[in-house]
Design an enzyme around this catalytic site. Structure first.
Site, PDB file in Angstrom:
ATOM      1  CG  ASP A 186      15.929 126.607  53.077  1.00 16.07           C
ATOM      2  OD1 ASP A 186      15.317 127.164  54.001  1.00 16.07           O
ATOM      3  OD2 ASP A 186      15.938 127.025  51.897  1.00 16.07           O
ATOM      4  CG  ASP A 188      10.073 129.119  51.917  1.00 23.56           C
ATOM      5  OD1 ASP A 188       9.465 128.162  52.423  1.00 23.56           O
ATOM      6  OD2 ASP A 188       9.722 130.293  52.087  1.00 23.56           O
ATOM      7  CB  SER A 274      11.813 127.291  57.425  1.00 26.57           C
ATOM      8  OG  SER A 274      11.241 128.206  56.523  1.00 26.57           O
TER       9      SER A 274
END
Length: 409
Positions: A186, A188, A274
């Site tokens: 991932d 963030d 993302s």
């Protein structure tokens, strides 16, 4: 297929302990070569200058134990070490139910190690070997154990680790642990610090509204696709230049460069997926040398954000589909993949991967993942793969990459 030979019934264990120095191992085996014995197993470890060397032997029928013991006493006197001889209990093979247990601490407390090892003992397992993988910026210790069900160990150790404020990963030993070839992350709050959409929202004067929706979505309280579209609509009218500014301000998570650099040296494939935006993730992938990238795309018209997205939303299912797509493109089975994430949007890919890692994650993700890492350094993932800090730094030194100094704690 031929069966392996039966182990000898009577074996001997020679144990040498003392101050380590060059040549001890060679001198011991030179002494052993004068006797009619066969080497079945050897284990050696050096701890802070102290050597422990154990050799399991199979004596022949003509073996003279009296002469053998006499030569060991003489060797010990000559070298200034302790040499002991004891029965070897026959079987030199490792028992079944083998697993690797990786413990992480920041710091790692004795109480945590005590609780973890006590749990291993109560599960009927034996600790065969303990090595340190890292001493900074976190402490990581790896235990090789045998004689217990890895699935049971995982469940019981997870509860102990949570109570002790440590992280622990349990993986069955064997080829699959060494065969991981694709790591998907991932972005963030995993690869980078913070949430990009909130950085954009701050520039649009909508931070509070967007942050509230983000929190609920990451905790699994809201449908991600609907929540993302709601948050993006709040960005309508923001200048496209603000996206470039945010990209320049994004901070990588500590250890991110080390993680990717080390994986690439080992010929792993790396990917990022993302729920954020390709305008941010594509430049990140180029900068770090990441092989694959998938994200949503902000719609921009006449130099401003329209408040919409281009194409379908990359959501929880989309992340898992991207993992499968990247693995298929490389001919890598899902059992040889690692997925790393922190929010509910990562649950499907974490479940699909051979090793799912919750990185400083929400409780719903920690409970679903194979293991949780709750230290602030992304390169701690390497220790789960059995890669030591010493090996990382040696590789950095070999190609002239500066290794950062350990932080002051």
């Amino acid at each position: 297929m031929s069966l392996p030979p039966e182990p000898p019934a009577n074996t001997l264990l020679v144990s040498l302990t003392g101050r380590d120095r060059p040549g001890l191992t060679a001198q011991l085996f030179t002494a052993l070569s004068a006797h009619d014995v066969e080497v079945l197993d050897v284990e050696q470890v050096t701890v802070r200058g102290r050597l422990v060397l154990a050799v399991l032997l199979n004596p022949a029928a003509s073996f003279d134990e009296v002469a053998f013991r006499r030569s060991l006493v003489g060797l010990g006197d000559q070298l200034g070490v302790e040499v002991e001889l004891s029965p070897g209990h026959g079987d030199h093979r490792r028992p079944p139910g083998r697993a690797h247990i990786t413990a992480l601490g920041f710091p790692l407390r004795p109480s945590a190690v005590a609780a973890l090892t006590d749990t291993v003992a109560k599960a009927g397992a034996n600790i065969d070997r303990i090595v340190r993988l890292a001493s900074y910026p976190v402490t990581s210790i790896e235990f090789e154990v045998s004689g217990a069900d890895p699935a049971r160990l995982k469940t019981e150790l997870a509860a102990v680790a949570l109570a002790e404020g440590a992280d622990v990963a349990v993986q069955p030993s064997g080829l699959l642990r060494r065969a991981k070839r694709l790591v998907v992350m991932d972005v963030d709050s995993t690869l980078v610090q913070g949430e990009v959409i909130e950085m954009l929202a701050a520039r649009a004067g909508k931070l509070d509204q967007v942050a509230s929706v983000t929190t609920r979505a990451m905790q699994g309280e809201l449908d991600f696709a609907a929540s993302l579209r709601e948050r993006v609509r709040l960005l309508a009218g923001l200048s496209a230049s603000a996206v470039a500014e945010v990209r320049a301000e994004v901070q990588l998570t500590p250890g991110a460069r080390t993680l990717v650099r080390t994986l690439k040296r080992l010929d792993y494939k790396c990917a990022i997926v993302s729920g954020g935006f390709s305008q941010i993730t594509d430049p990140l992938a180029d900068e770090l040398g990441i092989d694959y990238s998938a994200a949503n795309t902000l719609e921009i018209a006449d130099g401003v954000l329209t408040g919409g997205l281009v194409g379908p939303v990359l959501d929880r299912a989309g992340k898992a589909a991207a993992l499968a797509r990247f693995a298929a493109a490389e001919g890598i089975p899902l059992s040889q993949t690692v997925a790393v994430g922190d929010g509910a949007n990562d649950l499907d890919m974490i479940a699909a991967a051979g090793l799912g890692v919750a990185f400083n994650a929400k409780p719903i993700v920690r409970s679903a993942a194979d293991t949780a890492v709750n230290v602030p350094y992304l390169d701690a993932i390497l220790y789960l793969l059995g890669i030591s800090r010493d090996d990382i730094e040696a590789a950095d030194a070999a190609d002239g990459t500066p290794t950062p100094s350990p932080p002051v704690r």
